[in-house]
Scaffold this active site. Structure first.
Site, PDB file in Angstrom:
ATOM      1  N   HIS A  20       0.790  -1.204  -0.155  1.00 13.34           N
ATOM      2  CA  HIS A  20      -0.140   0.089  -0.111  1.00 13.34           C
ATOM      3  C   HIS A  20       0.690   1.304  -0.144  1.00 13.34           C
ATOM      4  O   HIS A  20       0.610   2.177  -0.673  1.00 13.34           O
ATOM      5  CB  HIS A  20      -0.801  -0.138   1.155  1.00 13.34           C
ATOM      6  CG  HIS A  20      -1.683   1.232   1.478  1.00 13.34           C
ATOM      7  ND1 HIS A  20      -2.846   1.378   1.060  1.00 13.34           N
ATOM      8  CD2 HIS A  20      -1.476   2.744   2.201  1.00 13.34           C
ATOM      9  CE1 HIS A  20      -3.110   2.674   1.426  1.00 13.34           C
ATOM     10  NE2 HIS A  20      -2.259   3.212   2.072  1.00 13.34           N
ATOM     11  N   GLU A  21       1.991   1.328   0.857  1.00 13.00           N
ATOM     12  CA  GLU A  21       2.766   2.446   1.012  1.00 13.00           C
ATOM     13  C   GLU A  21       3.446   2.494  -0.354  1.00 13.00           C
ATOM     14  O   GLU A  21       3.853   3.851  -0.865  1.00 13.00           O
ATOM     15  CB  GLU A  21       3.690   2.413   2.141  1.00 13.00           C
ATOM     16  CG  GLU A  21       3.033   2.278   3.524  1.00 13.00           C
ATOM     17  CD  GLU A  21       2.144   3.362   3.796  1.00 13.00           C
ATOM     18  OE1 GLU A  21       2.338   4.652   3.292  1.00 13.00           O
ATOM     19  OE2 GLU A  21       0.994   3.266   4.394  1.00 13.00           O
TER      20      GLU A  21
ATOM     21  N   HIS B 102       1.441   4.434  -2.779  1.00 12.86           N
ATOM     22  CA  HIS B 102       1.497   5.908  -3.006  1.00 12.86           C
ATOM     23  C   HIS B 102       2.717   6.527  -3.856  1.00 12.86           C
ATOM     24  O   HIS B 102       2.609   7.252  -4.435  1.00 12.86           O
ATOM     25  CB  HIS B 102       1.775   6.461  -1.699  1.00 12.86           C
ATOM     26  CG  HIS B 102       0.683   6.381  -0.578  1.00 12.86           C
ATOM     27  ND1 HIS B 102      -0.616   7.056  -1.029  1.00 12.86           N
ATOM     28  CD2 HIS B 102       0.376   5.614   0.562  1.00 12.86           C
ATOM     29  CE1 HIS B 102      -1.385   6.810   0.039  1.00 12.86           C
ATOM     30  NE2 HIS B 102      -0.952   5.889   0.937  1.00 12.86           N
TER      31      HIS B 102
ATOM     32  N   GLU C  28      -5.923   7.082  -0.771  1.00 13.98           N
ATOM     33  CA  GLU C  28      -5.749   5.943   0.105  1.00 13.98           C
ATOM     34  C   GLU C  28      -6.380   4.624  -0.666  1.00 13.98           C
ATOM     35  O   GLU C  28      -5.985   3.603  -0.566  1.00 13.98           O
ATOM     36  CB  GLU C  28      -6.792   6.077   1.317  1.00 13.98           C
ATOM     37  CG  GLU C  28      -5.805   7.158   2.637  1.00 13.98           C
ATOM     38  CD  GLU C  28      -4.507   6.567   2.884  1.00 13.98           C
ATOM     39  OE1 GLU C  28      -4.237   5.507   2.747  1.00 13.98           O
ATOM     40  OE2 GLU C  28      -3.524   7.544   2.893  1.00 13.98           O
TER      41      GLU C  28
END
Length: 263
Positions: free
Chosen positions: A129-130, A133, A190
């Site tokens: 997930h990070e 970004h 997100e």
């Protein structure tokens, strides 16, 4: 000069900037990116160096090897400009349930996260997930929108007569920025990172269904303290889980060997 002429000029300038900097994210969402990849990588490196000075670095060999193993399994699936030769991974000794990735290939993981992400697949959910970004250039996007918002505030305040109208202009634009642009926009980032990270972890051989268990664990750890979704930049845990279930159903069968990362 009519005091509203600067507003028209500001709109023309902003439109020119937006058109010249328009791009698309990995999921096809339209973005405005004003900064170069080199600028963002430099900013990421500077921020990471500062964080390493401020935070206590965890030196446990097994924990570092475990986090590095999961990260390597994910980053080896990346190609193009994002396939940096070596992603720098640092484990911080802190009870914070947190992790982040910065432009330029910098990843920080807090030991507190390992109490909630209880296996390699759940840790891959967070790190993926990070990384999402970074892949979607969300830092660039947020900084770009802040830059445009600040420019608009300055020009609008001047156009409305300077000091006399300054507070009114700031209040009006501040409300619009907070609830009309930045807050929903953060949730979009997100959710987009959830999708990118899920695809990445599945392609790397991790179990995508563990992403659901991860967010169930997050909900338990929060203990009901998560703010209402309307006023949060993060989707609610229930929304996140529902969206992940829907996205998992769309995933292809990657047939990638399962990573063997153990602490």
């Amino acid at each position: 000069m009519n005091r509203f002429q600067p507003i028209a000029l500001a709109g023309l300038i902003a439109s020119t900037i937006v058109l010249s900097a328009c791009s698309s994210s990995p999921t096809g969402r339209q973005q405005v990116l004003l900064f170069s990849e080199q600028d963002m990588s430099q900013l990421g490196a500077q921020s990471f160096d500062a964080l390493k000075e401020q935070e206590k670095i965890h030196t446990g060999k097994k924990t570092n090897q475990y986090v590095q193993c999961v990260t390597d399994a994910l980053t080896t699936r990346l190609g193009g400009q994002q396939a940096v030769s070596q992603w720098e991974v640092v484990v911080f000794d802190s009870e914070q349930v947190n992790a982040y990735a910065l432009p330029g290939g910098k990843i920080g993981v807090y030991t507190g996260l390992l109490n909630v992400a209880t296996n390699q697949d759940q840790l891959a959910t967070v790190i993926g997930h990070e990384i999402g970004h970074v892949l979607a250039q969300h830092s660039n996007e947020r900084l770009s929108r802040t830059q445009l918002a600040n420019m608009g505030m300055q020009i609008t305040s001047a156009a409305m007569g300077g000091a006399e109208y300054h507070d009114a202009a700031m209040a009006g634009l501040g409300l619009g920025v907070q609830y009309g642009v930045l807050m929903p926009y953060g949730r979009a980032q997100e959710s987009e990172s959830d999708i990118i990270g899920l695809r990445l972890m599945a392609e790397a051989g991790f179990d995508p269904y563990e992403s659901i268990n991860l967010w169930k664990n997050m909900a338990k750890a929060a203990g009901g303290n998560q703010p209402p979704e309307l006023l949060s930049t993060h989707p609610s845990h229930s929304t996140r889980i529902d969206d992940l279930r829907a996205e998992i159903a769309k995933l292809p069968n990657y047939n990638t060997p399962r990573p063997q990362c153990n602490i």
